[in-house]
Motif scaffolding. Structure first.
Motif, mmCIF file in Angstrom:
data_model
loop_
_atom_site.group_PDB
_atom_site.id
_atom_site.type_symbol
_atom_site.label_atom_id
_atom_site.label_comp_id
_atom_site.label_asym_id
_atom_site.label_seq_id
_atom_site.Cartn_x
_atom_site.Cartn_y
_atom_site.Cartn_z
ATOM 1 N N GLU A 155 0.834 -1.220 0.000
ATOM 2 C CA GLU A 155 0.000 0.000 0.000
ATOM 3 C C GLU A 155 0.863 1.261 0.000
ATOM 4 N N ILE A 156 1.906 1.242 0.859
ATOM 5 C CA ILE A 156 2.795 2.418 0.940
ATOM 6 C C ILE A 156 3.492 2.636 -0.408
ATOM 7 N N ALA A 157 3.987 1.541 -0.993
ATOM 8 C CA ALA A 157 4.712 1.648 -2.263
ATOM 9 C C ALA A 157 3.786 2.168 -3.363
ATOM 10 N N ARG A 158 2.533 1.724 -3.309
ATOM 11 C CA ARG A 158 1.572 2.178 -4.325
ATOM 12 C C ARG A 158 1.292 3.667 -4.162
ATOM 13 N N SER A 159 1.066 4.098 -2.908
ATOM 14 C CA SER A 159 0.734 5.521 -2.752
ATOM 15 C C SER A 159 1.954 6.413 -3.001
ATOM 16 N N ALA A 160 3.163 5.844 -2.943
ATOM 17 C CA ALA A 160 4.357 6.652 -3.231
ATOM 18 C C ALA A 160 4.747 6.569 -4.707
ATOM 19 N N GLY A 161 3.963 5.842 -5.511
ATOM 20 C CA GLY A 161 4.261 5.772 -6.945
ATOM 21 C C GLY A 161 5.369 4.799 -7.314
ATOM 22 N N VAL A 162 5.771 3.957 -6.332
ATOM 23 C CA VAL A 162 6.763 2.918 -6.648
ATOM 24 C C VAL A 162 6.067 1.803 -7.432
ATOM 25 N N LEU A 163 4.802 1.563 -7.087
ATOM 26 C CA LEU A 163 3.973 0.607 -7.819
ATOM 27 C C LEU A 163 2.843 1.382 -8.490
ATOM 28 N N GLY A 164 2.257 0.794 -9.508
ATOM 29 C CA GLY A 164 1.109 1.425 -10.143
ATOM 30 C C GLY A 164 1.319 1.612 -11.634
ATOM 31 N N ALA A 165 0.524 2.531 -12.198
ATOM 32 C CA ALA A 165 0.505 2.700 -13.659
ATOM 33 C C ALA A 165 1.782 3.339 -14.194
ATOM 34 N N ASP A 166 2.526 4.018 -13.297
ATOM 35 C CA ASP A 166 3.678 4.800 -13.769
ATOM 36 C C ASP A 166 4.810 4.665 -12.729
ATOM 37 N N VAL A 167 5.496 3.515 -12.773
ATOM 38 C CA VAL A 167 6.482 3.190 -11.732
ATOM 39 C C VAL A 167 7.591 4.262 -11.668
ATOM 40 N N LEU A 168 7.629 4.997 -10.589
ATOM 41 C CA LEU A 168 8.613 6.065 -10.372
ATOM 42 C C LEU A 168 8.728 7.015 -11.566
ATOM 43 N N GLY A 169 7.587 7.293 -12.199
ATOM 44 C CA GLY A 169 7.575 8.240 -13.316
ATOM 45 C C GLY A 169 8.190 7.697 -14.596
ATOM 46 N N SER A 170 8.319 6.376 -14.685
ATOM 47 C CA SER A 170 8.979 5.762 -15.846
ATOM 48 C C SER A 170 8.056 5.634 -17.061
ATOM 49 N N GLY A 171 6.758 5.798 -16.821
ATOM 50 C CA GLY A 171 5.806 5.546 -17.893
ATOM 51 C C GLY A 171 5.503 4.069 -18.068
ATOM 52 N N ARG A 172 6.119 3.231 -17.218
ATOM 53 C CA ARG A 172 5.867 1.782 -17.288
ATOM 54 C C ARG A 172 5.101 1.352 -16.035
#
Ligand SMILES: Cc1cc2nc3c(=O)[nH]c(=O)nc-3n(C[C@H](O)[C@H](O)[C@H](O)COP(=O)(O)O)c2cc1C
Ligand code: SF4
Length: 505
Positions: free
Chosen positions: A229-246
């Motif tokens: 959950e923490i990783a998802r809300s910090a953008g480590v997981l999700g539609a745009d992993v760390l702003g990578s577009g992946r």
């Protein structure tokens, strides 16, 4: 004053929560301000609960601490061990996979990043999928779940498979006797597994991952679910992993509680909601895995080691080790030992050095008789094989198995006939029933060993034949490897199989 008390389940099992309560009560009584961090364990289980106090000049270790010790602990009069890093068991390790475990607050992403976390993922984001797979291949990493299969080759197969969806499945079923490394890392440094899975996803083109986590690990399930959950809300997981577009996201799934569900195809069936029965290979899970799609199935330690490989570079990792076993092995030392716990070291240390030098010999003070390495399907290694260096091929040449790197030590009171019987009985209970050599063979194996125990010497060649049939004819390693503990017990400890027979003659 910051006080670290492990929230790891091994520490809790020996009273860590009581110690926390006692510290809070005593601090309130004295009116002093303290901050308690529930870190992971440092892995020295005989010292748990191992409390560390930081009064501003580094962390000082105390343990095992009881609630009655707390007033002296806060007074500064309780005898301690100095810095954890100076304790011999710890000082001799090369901690890469476990570098952060016990050091950081497991659920603080800031703490994780302050200790090198996410550096590997950031580097991987700048690479192509093929580049990521090449880096893992160059590191020489092999699967830590049991078979030691090269991780790079597995990832390459999945990366090159053509499919609309691919998956990363983490095997956190950890059913081997005497093992706890997966649990320790999930409870003590969960983001390292999340980061490793994200790198795997970017590498092979998978956007979804699952951790199949055994239900017997409620603390690990809780910590992992919270960390996701923490990783998802910090953008480590999700539609745009760390702003990578992946994209990459993951879920925690609770295991169904059978040893065979740790076998990768059985695990996939269980994950799909089916009965945990082994699938014939081919097709390989890398080509037709979860829901029939190309799937990487890797052990927790394999995946949690990926971030440090990307942080430090594949060659730095590959530099360590012996022969084709590169990097570090995360030994789990258990059974009849003075000092048990997690010991991470480069492959190559001898078995005898681990048992006598690191673990300090038996807790009973009696001579060591055998060490079972590699879980319930691993061979019993006698003292005469203590020179064997820890390495996949090195152990294989001695009839042994590294497996998930669990070591269970026995002293000279162990009855190896009973241990052989236990191995067959375990196989009979845990068999998925799909193939005859294992389903029927294990039951016959127990009966045959009982005949030997009754003094029937003619049953010994029957047992040997049966073991050959199970080894050569079983569909998976449960039936196929049960002969290792049985035959090693018979070969190295023949006296334990002959006493009654000789008495009868
Ligand atoms: C009976 C049986 C039980 C197994 N249990 C586990 C387990 O608990 N955890 C694990 O990672 N691998 C286990 N394995 C090995 C897996 O089938 C598979 O090889 C592994 O998950 C692959 O990951 P790795 O390449 O990272 O080791 C088991 C294998 C067998 C035959
Ligand atoms: S060896 Fe045993 S566990 Fe493996 S497939 Fe056969 S019956 Fe099932």
């Amino acid at each position: 004053m910051r006080i670290y008390v492990p929230g790891d389940s091994a520490a809790k099992a020996v009273g860590a929560d009581d110690v926390v309560r006692a510290i809070l009560a005593e601090a309130a009584r004295r009116g002093i301000e303290i901050e308690i961090v529930r870190n992971g364990t440092r892995g020295m289980i005989w010292l748990e609960p191992l409390v560390e106090i930081d009064r501003g000049a580094g962390r000082e270790a105390f343990g095992p601490v009881t609630p009655a010790d707390v007033p002296a602990l806060l007074d500064g009069t309780l005898p301690g061990h100095g810095r954890v890093e100076d304790i011999a068991f710890f000082a001799r390790q090369t901690r890469l996979t476990f570098a952060r475990c016990g050091v950081i607050d497991p659920l603080s992403l800031a703490d994780y990043q302050a200790h090198g976390g996410l550096a590997g993922l950031r580097r991987a984001i700048g690479m192509t999928g093929a580049g990521i797979v090449a880096e893992v291949t160059a590191s020489g990493l092999r699967g830590r779940g049991g078979a030691g299969f090269p991780t790079g080759i597995k990832w390459k197969t999945v990366a090159e498979a053509k499919a609309d969806r691919k998956y990363i499945v983490c095997n956190a079923d950890e059913g081997d006797s005497g093992t706890f490394a997966d649990r320790m890392i999930m409870e003590g440094d969960p983001f390292s597994l999340i980061e490793g899975m994200a790198i795997a996803g970017l590498g092979v083109g998978a956007t979804k991952g699952y951790v199949y986590l055994r239900s017997e690990y409620p603390d690990a399930i809780r910590v992992m679910a919270h960390a996701v959950e923490i990783a998802r809300s910090a953008g480590v997981l999700g539609a745009d992993v760390l702003g990578s577009g992946r994209a990459f996201d993951m879920e925690i799934r609770k295991g169904a509680g059978a040893y065979v569900c740790g076998e990768e195809t059985s695990l996939l069936n269980s994950l799909e909601g089916k009965r945990g029965i082994v699938r014939a290979k081919p097709p390989l899970p890398a080509l037709e895995g979860f829901l029939g799609k190309p799937t990487v199935v890797n052990n927790v330690i394999s995946l949690a080691t990926v971030p440090v490989i990307f942080e430090r570079g594949a060659l730095a990792y590959a530099d360590l080790g012996v022969g084709r076993s590169r990097g570090t092995v995360t030994l789990q030392i258990a059974g009849n030992v003075r000092q048990g716990g997690l010991f991470e070291t480069a492959f190559g240390m001898s078995l005898g050095e681990v048992v006598n030098g690191i673990a300090g010999g038996t807790a009973s003070g009696r001579p060591v008789k055998a060490v079972q390495v590699g879980g319930p399907l691993g061979a019993y290694m006698p003292v005469s094989k203590f020179d064997t260096p820890l390495g996949y091929e090195e152990f294989d040449r001695q009839g042994g198995l590294i497996g998930h790197a669990g070591l269970v030590v026995f002293d000279d009171t162990a009855d190896m006939l009973r241990m052989a019987r236990f191995a067959m009985e375990f196989c009979a209970i845990e068999s998925c029933g799909k193939c005859t050599p294992c389903r029927i063979g294990a039951v016959r194996g127990v009966e045959t060993i009982d005949r030997i125990a009754q003094g029937d010497g003619a049953a010994i060649p029957v047992l040997t034949d049966l073991c050959e049939t199970m080894r050569d004819g079983s569909l998976c390693a449960l039936g196929g490897f049960t002969p290792f503990p049985v035959m090693s017990a018979l070969t190295h400890f023949p006296d334990d199989f002959s006493t009654l027979r000789e008495a009868a003659e």
